[in-house]
Design an enzyme around this catalytic site. Sequence first.
Site, mmCIF file in Angstrom:
data_model
loop_
_atom_site.group_PDB
_atom_site.id
_atom_site.type_symbol
_atom_site.label_atom_id
_atom_site.label_comp_id
_atom_site.label_asym_id
_atom_site.label_seq_id
_atom_site.Cartn_x
_atom_site.Cartn_y
_atom_site.Cartn_z
ATOM 1 N N LYS A 31 -5.617 1.137 -28.768
ATOM 2 C CA LYS A 31 -4.606 0.812 -28.169
ATOM 3 C C LYS A 31 -4.475 -0.646 -28.521
ATOM 4 O O LYS A 31 -5.251 -1.297 -28.601
ATOM 5 C CB LYS A 31 -3.976 1.429 -26.900
ATOM 6 C CG LYS A 31 -4.517 3.381 -27.277
ATOM 7 C CD LYS A 31 -3.811 3.665 -28.388
ATOM 8 C CE LYS A 31 -4.510 5.223 -28.778
ATOM 9 N NZ LYS A 31 -3.893 6.328 -29.498
HETATM 10 C C1 LIG Z 1 -4.283 7.604 -28.731
HETATM 11 C C2 LIG Z 1 -2.886 8.548 -28.486
HETATM 12 C C3 LIG Z 1 -2.682 9.408 -27.525
HETATM 13 C C4 LIG Z 1 -3.877 9.851 -26.720
HETATM 14 O O1 LIG Z 1 -4.218 8.709 -26.236
HETATM 15 P P1 LIG Z 1 -5.704 9.008 -25.455
HETATM 16 O O2 LIG Z 1 -5.709 7.803 -24.662
HETATM 17 O O3 LIG Z 1 -6.111 8.917 -27.489
HETATM 18 O O4 LIG Z 1 -5.929 10.143 -24.932
HETATM 19 C C5 LIG Z 1 -1.441 10.096 -27.839
HETATM 20 N N1 LIG Z 1 -0.376 9.888 -28.460
HETATM 21 C C6 LIG Z 1 -0.247 9.197 -28.953
HETATM 22 C C7 LIG Z 1 0.839 8.970 -29.978
HETATM 23 C C8 LIG Z 1 -1.789 8.101 -29.552
HETATM 24 O O5 LIG Z 1 -2.093 7.350 -30.568
#
Ligand SMILES: *Cc1c(COP(=O)(O)O)cnc(C)c1O
Length: 427
Positions: free
Chosen positions: A204
Site C-alpha cells: 500500500k
Molecule cells: C489490500 C486491500 C485490502 C486488505 O488490506 P490488508 O491490509 O491486506 O488486509 C482491502 N481492500 C482493498 C481494496 C485492498 O487493496
Amino acid sequence: MEKLALHGGKPVRSEPLNAPMLRGAFMSGEEETSRVTEVARSQAYFRYYGPNQLRCVEQLENQISQKFGVPYTLGVTSGTAALMVALKALGIGYGDKVIVPGNTFTATAGAVICSNAVPVYADMDDTLNLDPADLDRVMDEEVRAIIAVHINGQSADMDAIMAFARKHNVPVIEDVAQALGSKYKGQYTGSFGDINAFSFQMQKIITAGEGGAVTTRNSKLFERAVRYHDQGGFRDKGRYAFEEGFVHEPVVGLNYRMNEMTGAVLLEQWNRLDTIIGSMRRHHRRMQETLQAELPGIRFRRTIDEEGDICCVLGIIHPTRDNAAAFIKAINAENVFSWLMYGGKPIYLQPPLMNPKTLDKNNFPFDYPFKNPVVYKEGLCPNAEDLLSRVTLLPVGPHFTDEEVDQIIEAIVKVYRGLGLEAAVKA
Ligand SMILES: *Cc1c(COP(=O)(O)O)cnc(C)c1O
C-alpha cells in the site's frame, strides 16, 4: 523500427524494475529505524500500557484524524481487520447483503462474508471504479450497506454513491486501502462514508508490513469499532469526547489492536505521505503526457477527479483482450512490468469467491434463505468482465528515478509501434 526484446532484440532495460509495486516501503529509512528503536528501548510494545509509553498508535490516529478532517480514527492490524471492524460497528450480519464493486481485491468481499453477510456485486465503468448507474440493479431490501472502493489511487464517484445510499437509507463504507491521500472534489477519501477502512500492508501507499485503520465521524460507530477490536471492552482514558447515549455495555469482540512497533513505523511513514504522492504524480503526469503525444490513439483509464488522483499506477485500456495480452508479453520482455488487474477477472469469478464456499458448517452465511437469492455467475457485471480482460496496469513507484520513468515510456512506445498496437487503436 527497433526489434522487440520479445523477438530477440535488446530489451529497453537490462534488468527488471526493482520491486515496482512497493511505495512507502521503499521510501523508509533512518527515521523509521530510530522511532522503532525508541519503542524497543521503552519496552512499551502494547498501546494501552507498558513501562514508558510513547503512544505511537494514538499519535498516528490523531494525525490521521487531523489531516482527513474526521474526529475519530482507530488503528487496527490490517485493512481486512478494518473492514471487519467497520462492518461490525454498523451491525452487519447474518441475513444481510452488502454491495461491493465487481472490481476489487478479495478482502473487500472476504470481510463481508466473515462478518456473516453476503456480497452482491455492482458493475464498474472505465474509471475502473464502481459504476453508480448499476446500483439500482443490485439494490433490494436485504441490502444493508455499500462498500465504495477507491481502486488504484482514484476516488470512486462519492457524490453519486452517497446520494444513492442516503436515498435508500443504507450506510457507506469507503475502502481506501489502495488510495491513501486521494481526494474527491478537494475532500480526502475516507471522510465521506459512515465508517471507512485503510490498509498499511506492504504494497500500500505507506506501510509497516501490516496494519490498518478505521475512520468515522460518528461517536457511536467509533465506540462499537473500539469495542469490537478490543475484546468487547472500552478503555476510556478521557480522550474520546462522547455524546450522550454512550453504550457502556460490554459486548463480545476480538483482538485487532495495533501494536506500538507498527504505530512507530507508520508515524514516520505518515510524514512521507505527501512526498510519496508528489513523486508518483510527477512520474505519472510525465508518462501520460509523453505517451499521449507519441501515441495519439492510446487510451488511459478515465478519471473523475484528476487532481485528487494519487497516481500509483498507470492504466491503459486496450481495444481488445488480445491486444492487452500481446502488450503484456512484449513489455515484460523489455523488463518493464505490466499486468492484468486481478488476473483480468471480476472478484466473483476468482476461485475463492466463485463457488461460493466457506469453511463453516452448512456453508454459513451462504445458507441464508434470501428472498432474492444471490447467484454468482459469468455475465453478472458485463462491463467488469469486458474491461478487466483488456486493461493493463503499469507501476508508478515513488522511488523510480527519472531515468527509469523514461525507460518505461520508451518501452511502451517501442511495444506499441513494434506490435502495431497504435494502428489497432486508431482503426
Ligand atoms: C489490500 C486491500 C485490502 C486488505 O488490506 P490488508 O491490509 O491486506 O488486509 C482491502 N481492500 C482493498 C481494496 C485492498 O487493496
